[in-house]
Design a protein around this motif. Structure first.
Motif, PDB file in Angstrom:
ATOM      1  N   GLN A 131      41.057  97.775 132.093  1.00 64.54           N
ATOM      2  CA  GLN A 131      41.045  99.119 131.514  1.00 64.54           C
ATOM      3  C   GLN A 131      42.285  99.361 130.658  1.00 64.54           C
ATOM      4  O   GLN A 131      42.202 100.019 129.624  1.00 64.54           O
TER       5      GLN A 131
ATOM      6  N   TRP B 281      55.816 109.873 129.032  1.00 68.55           N
ATOM      7  CA  TRP B 281      54.967 109.062 129.923  1.00 68.55           C
ATOM      8  C   TRP B 281      54.944 107.598 129.462  1.00 68.55           C
ATOM      9  O   TRP B 281      55.117 106.672 130.271  1.00 68.55           O
TER      10      TRP B 281
ATOM     11  N   PHE C 143      40.321 103.090 141.135  1.00 64.05           N
ATOM     12  CA  PHE C 143      40.675 103.672 139.826  1.00 64.05           C
ATOM     13  C   PHE C 143      41.372 105.019 140.030  1.00 64.05           C
ATOM     14  O   PHE C 143      42.400 105.315 139.427  1.00 64.05           O
TER      15      PHE C 143
ATOM     16  N   TRP D 147      44.865 104.773 141.493  1.00 65.11           N
ATOM     17  CA  TRP D 147      45.732 104.121 140.503  1.00 65.11           C
ATOM     18  C   TRP D 147      46.099 105.083 139.369  1.00 65.11           C
ATOM     19  O   TRP D 147      47.281 105.193 138.990  1.00 65.11           O
TER      20      TRP D 147
ATOM     21  N   LEU E 130      49.892 106.509 138.319  1.00 63.95           N
ATOM     22  CA  LEU E 130      50.543 106.306 137.015  1.00 63.95           C
ATOM     23  C   LEU E 130      50.626 107.594 136.194  1.00 63.95           C
ATOM     24  O   LEU E 130      51.476 107.690 135.296  1.00 63.95           O
TER      25      LEU E 130
ATOM     26  N   LEU F 138      46.398 112.289 129.940  1.00 69.58           N
ATOM     27  CA  LEU F 138      47.013 110.959 130.084  1.00 69.58           C
ATOM     28  C   LEU F 138      46.014 109.974 130.706  1.00 69.58           C
ATOM     29  O   LEU F 138      45.845 108.846 130.226  1.00 69.58           O
TER      30      LEU F 138
ATOM     31  N   ARG G 126      42.842 110.069 130.607  1.00 71.21           N
ATOM     32  CA  ARG G 126      41.801 109.764 129.624  1.00 71.21           C
ATOM     33  C   ARG G 126      42.268 108.649 128.668  1.00 71.21           C
ATOM     34  O   ARG G 126      41.479 107.780 128.294  1.00 71.21           O
ATOM     35  N   GLN G 127      43.564 108.666 128.281  1.00 72.72           N
ATOM     36  CA  GLN G 127      44.049 107.601 127.394  1.00 72.72           C
ATOM     37  C   GLN G 127      44.005 106.239 128.096  1.00 72.72           C
ATOM     38  O   GLN G 127      43.700 105.226 127.458  1.00 72.72           O
ATOM     39  N   MET G 128      44.297 106.197 129.391  1.00 78.48           N
ATOM     40  CA  MET G 128      44.264 104.917 130.103  1.00 78.48           C
ATOM     41  C   MET G 128      42.851 104.345 130.176  1.00 78.48           C
ATOM     42  O   MET G 128      42.662 103.134 130.099  1.00 78.48           O
ATOM     43  N   MET G 129      41.884 105.225 130.385  1.00 73.85           N
ATOM     44  CA  MET G 129      40.506 104.761 130.601  1.00 73.85           C
ATOM     45  C   MET G 129      39.703 104.700 129.301  1.00 73.85           C
ATOM     46  O   MET G 129      38.647 104.068 129.260  1.00 73.85           O
TER      47      MET G 129
END
Lengths: 127, 127, 127
Positions: A84, B55, C52, C55, C59, C81, C83-86
């Motif tokens: 991811q 971040w 998920f 985690w 973060l 934030l 949403r940006q990771m996934m």
């Protein structure tokens, strides 16, 4: 891939697919077909790949495998998380029959649960 | 961009490209051409951009630059990592000649190794 | 979605859209229309979704909400934030009228600021 994790430059294989397609203007989708792997675009520099690897292991560690609920008869939950972070796919513009890249862009397959044969999908649309 | 990091709303430039293309139904690809930069969609709110910045710096810090193997004659390894977190590209639906957005979606260029002239690629396909 | 965070398998809805489109060869874009939500492809396994969730909360924690400058009259900065990771979107190849998936690929809507009605955009191009 013989190791658990690795980063392979697949740009020339994608270029071959593009050549075979005969498409001049369009979009090329390149995605991992496995959910513990990524296709991403970055620099072809081994020091950077090492940095990626250490960073991913810091933010989504493999050990202890028991920290993840997915790891019941599996030990690859961290691979799903790392995938991811690095992404499943890239979409690249095709212009005048070439991958329309910035100066350092190269396409990589990132493996986070290796040891098996892996596949990438390339789909090119346009004319 | 004069600073190392920054977030620029490029939605109106992408809309101009779409207008020039004359395409009514299709897909618009917008990607960074640099591998220490991102194109992403999120909210146009300066507090949030500040939150992104702090971040990203927490999860992929710039200093000490010596922690990264990529930083041999370079100091931008962190920019390559931050770019992976925020993504290289977005693909946006084009419907009735417009970017088909949800209520708050705006397109941003995120720079993580600034000071140089940067470029974005916009490729629109459809009819 | 009644809870703040959740992960919903939307593969069958995307397949319905594909069936209605009548497209056999092309690309399907699936994206969240909300900027505190993701569309992503991974495994349909509840233990992994729990992993998920923990985690992402590690973060990009929700609390304390005051740590984010975006949270002035809002409390959802962490959702932006996460949403940006996934990721915002996936692009899936369409081959012979089907989503061209690897063996375990399924499409999910990830919600990080729930409680409201949410929408997904599906755009399919090709022939």
């Amino acid at each position: 891939m013989p190791t658990r994790r690795g980063y392979i430059n697949i740009t020339s294989q994608v270029e071959e697919c593009l050549g075979e397609s005969g498409i001049n203007e369009g979009l090329a989708l390149v995605n991992a077909m496995h959910i513990t792997a990524s296709v991403f675009i970055n620099d072809d520099e081994s020091g950077l790949h090492n940095d990626f690897d250490i960073w991913l292991e810091t933010l989504a560690p493999h050990e202890p495998v028991s920290q993840y609920r997915h790891n019941v008869g599996e030990d690859n939950a961290d691979g799903h998380l790392k995938r991811q972070m690095m992404g499943r796919e890239v979409v690249v513009a095709v212009t005048e029959g070439k991958l329309d890249f910035g100066p350092w862009e190269q396409i990589f397959y990132g493996e986070f649960d290796g040891g098996r044969r892996k596949r990438v999908l390339v789909k090119i649309i346009g004319e």
